[in-house]
Scaffold this motif. Structure first.
Motif, PDB file in Angstrom:
ATOM      1  N   LYS A   6       0.827  -1.201   0.000  1.00 13.56           N
ATOM      2  CA  LYS A   6       0.000   0.000   0.000  1.00 13.56           C
ATOM      3  C   LYS A   6       0.868   1.259   0.000  1.00 13.56           C
ATOM      4  O   LYS A   6       1.889   1.317   0.668  1.00 13.56           O
ATOM      5  CB  LYS A   6      -0.875  -0.002   1.251  1.00 13.56           C
ATOM      6  CG  LYS A   6      -1.815   1.163   1.388  1.00 13.56           C
ATOM      7  CD  LYS A   6      -2.628   1.007   2.671  1.00 13.56           C
ATOM      8  CE  LYS A   6      -3.515   2.179   2.934  1.00 13.56           C
ATOM      9  NZ  LYS A   6      -4.220   2.055   4.210  1.00 13.56           N
ATOM     10  N   PHE A   7       0.419   2.237  -0.768  1.00 12.90           N
ATOM     11  CA  PHE A   7       0.991   3.582  -0.742  1.00 12.90           C
ATOM     12  C   PHE A   7      -0.076   4.514  -0.192  1.00 12.90           C
ATOM     13  O   PHE A   7      -1.254   4.367  -0.518  1.00 12.90           O
ATOM     14  CB  PHE A   7       1.362   4.075  -2.144  1.00 12.90           C
ATOM     15  CG  PHE A   7       2.525   3.372  -2.765  1.00 12.90           C
ATOM     16  CD1 PHE A   7       3.820   3.694  -2.401  1.00 12.90           C
ATOM     17  CD2 PHE A   7       2.327   2.404  -3.734  1.00 12.90           C
ATOM     18  CE1 PHE A   7       4.906   3.064  -2.988  1.00 12.90           C
ATOM     19  CE2 PHE A   7       3.399   1.769  -4.326  1.00 12.90           C
ATOM     20  CZ  PHE A   7       4.688   2.095  -3.946  1.00 12.90           C
ATOM     21  N   GLN A   8       0.325   5.488   0.596  1.00 16.63           N
ATOM     22  CA  GLN A   8      -0.617   6.491   1.077  1.00 16.63           C
ATOM     23  C   GLN A   8       0.035   7.857   0.955  1.00 16.63           C
ATOM     24  O   GLN A   8       1.125   8.096   1.482  1.00 16.63           O
ATOM     25  CB  GLN A   8      -1.011   6.213   2.521  1.00 16.63           C
ATOM     26  CG  GLN A   8      -2.124   7.100   2.999  1.00 16.63           C
ATOM     27  CD  GLN A   8      -2.676   6.655   4.343  1.00 16.63           C
ATOM     28  OE1 GLN A   8      -2.176   5.734   4.969  1.00 16.63           O
ATOM     29  NE2 GLN A   8      -3.720   7.318   4.779  1.00 16.63           N
ATOM     30  N   LEU A   9      -0.643   8.759   0.232  1.00 13.67           N
ATOM     31  CA  LEU A   9      -0.163  10.117   0.049  1.00 13.67           C
ATOM     32  C   LEU A   9      -0.752  10.998   1.146  1.00 13.67           C
ATOM     33  O   LEU A   9      -1.969  11.005   1.347  1.00 13.67           O
ATOM     34  CB  LEU A   9      -0.584  10.663  -1.319  1.00 13.67           C
ATOM     35  CG  LEU A   9      -0.109   9.881  -2.538  1.00 13.67           C
ATOM     36  CD1 LEU A   9      -0.725  10.441  -3.802  1.00 13.67           C
ATOM     37  CD2 LEU A   9       1.390   9.887  -2.625  1.00 13.67           C
ATOM     38  N   HIS A  10       0.100  11.720   1.845  1.00 13.30           N
ATOM     39  CA  HIS A  10      -0.323  12.657   2.884  1.00 13.30           C
ATOM     40  C   HIS A  10       0.005  14.059   2.357  1.00 13.30           C
ATOM     41  O   HIS A  10       1.111  14.555   2.552  1.00 13.30           O
ATOM     42  CB  HIS A  10       0.413  12.392   4.201  1.00 13.30           C
ATOM     43  CG  HIS A  10       0.249  10.995   4.712  1.00 13.30           C
ATOM     44  ND1 HIS A  10      -0.888  10.572   5.356  1.00 13.30           N
ATOM     45  CD2 HIS A  10       1.067   9.920   4.648  1.00 13.30           C
ATOM     46  CE1 HIS A  10      -0.753   9.296   5.693  1.00 13.30           C
ATOM     47  NE2 HIS A  10       0.419   8.879   5.262  1.00 13.30           N
ATOM     48  N   GLN A  11      -0.965  14.658   1.672  1.00  8.01           N
ATOM     49  CA  GLN A  11      -0.710  15.906   0.966  1.00  8.01           C
ATOM     50  C   GLN A  11      -0.367  17.066   1.902  1.00  8.01           C
ATOM     51  O   GLN A  11       0.496  17.877   1.575  1.00  8.01           O
ATOM     52  CB  GLN A  11      -1.889  16.280   0.060  1.00  8.01           C
ATOM     53  CG  GLN A  11      -2.189  15.249  -1.022  1.00  8.01           C
ATOM     54  CD  GLN A  11      -1.065  15.016  -2.024  1.00  8.01           C
ATOM     55  OE1 GLN A  11       0.100  15.296  -1.792  1.00  8.01           O
ATOM     56  NE2 GLN A  11      -1.416  14.457  -3.170  1.00  8.01           N
ATOM     57  N   GLN A  12      -1.024  17.165   3.057  1.00  6.97           N
ATOM     58  CA  GLN A  12      -0.720  18.284   3.961  1.00  6.97           C
ATOM     59  C   GLN A  12       0.702  18.201   4.495  1.00  6.97           C
ATOM     60  O   GLN A  12       1.388  19.205   4.594  1.00  6.97           O
ATOM     61  CB  GLN A  12      -1.699  18.318   5.129  1.00  6.97           C
ATOM     62  CG  GLN A  12      -2.948  19.110   4.827  1.00  6.97           C
ATOM     63  CD  GLN A  12      -3.723  19.384   6.087  1.00  6.97           C
ATOM     64  OE1 GLN A  12      -3.950  18.501   6.893  1.00  6.97           O
ATOM     65  NE2 GLN A  12      -4.129  20.636   6.252  1.00  6.97           N
ATOM     66  N   GLN A  13       1.157  17.018   4.845  1.00  6.84           N
ATOM     67  CA  GLN A  13       2.511  16.837   5.377  1.00  6.84           C
ATOM     68  C   GLN A  13       3.542  16.654   4.272  1.00  6.84           C
ATOM     69  O   GLN A  13       4.738  16.605   4.546  1.00  6.84           O
ATOM     70  CB  GLN A  13       2.569  15.613   6.315  1.00  6.84           C
ATOM     71  CG  GLN A  13       1.702  15.702   7.519  1.00  6.84           C
ATOM     72  CD  GLN A  13       0.290  15.157   7.271  1.00  6.84           C
ATOM     73  OE1 GLN A  13      -0.047  14.708   6.187  1.00  6.84           O
ATOM     74  NE2 GLN A  13      -0.544  15.231   8.284  1.00  6.84           N
TER      75      GLN A  13
END
Length: 134
Positions: A6-13
């Motif tokens: 799994k990949f998860q993008l954390h745009q705010q951080q």
């Protein structure tokens, strides 16, 4: 051996989380890697297959500068080759899982080397604003 699940993008951080797990049937092992978008954008990959990352033969790749605010917009699977990371500035690069593992293990050294090269070049991390007089 652990595999990316799994990949998860954390745009705010501006962070990418990569979750790894053991294949089914083996002991349940998991691991998570964290990468800063800027870190992934400025690394020069020896296996980069994108036209944006390619450089002329015999020349060192150009140093990526002013990428502090870059955003990772998409990740695509590229079969057995790895994963294509697509950034908002048009840059694309393919990283294999082994490469990401190496970057995870050597993150501090790689960032220190990049910071030294950036300093020596006279450029910075902050985005440049091109102001034109009307």
């Amino acid at each position: 051996m652990l595999s990316i699940v799994k990949f998860q993008l954390h745009q705010q951080q501006k962070q990418l989380s990569v979750e790894l797990a053991s294949p089914s049937g083996e002991q349940a092992l998991t691991e998570r890697w964290q990468f800063n978008y800027e870190f992934l954008r400025v690394l020069e990959s020896s296996q980069a297959s994108s036209a944006y990352a390619a450089s002329p033969k015999g020349k060192a790749p150009a140093l990526a500068t002013h990428k502090k605010d870059v955003v990772l917009t998409r990740i695509e699977s590229v079969g057995k080759h790895g994963y294509r990371l697509i950034f908002d500035d048009g840059y694309q690069v393919i990283y294999a899982q082994a490469e990401l593992a190496l970057y995870h293990q050597q993150a501090d050294l790689l960032w220190q080397t990049y910071s030294q090269q950036l300093s020596a070049s006279g450029h910075g991390r902050d985005a440049m604003i091109d102001i034109k007089q009307l």
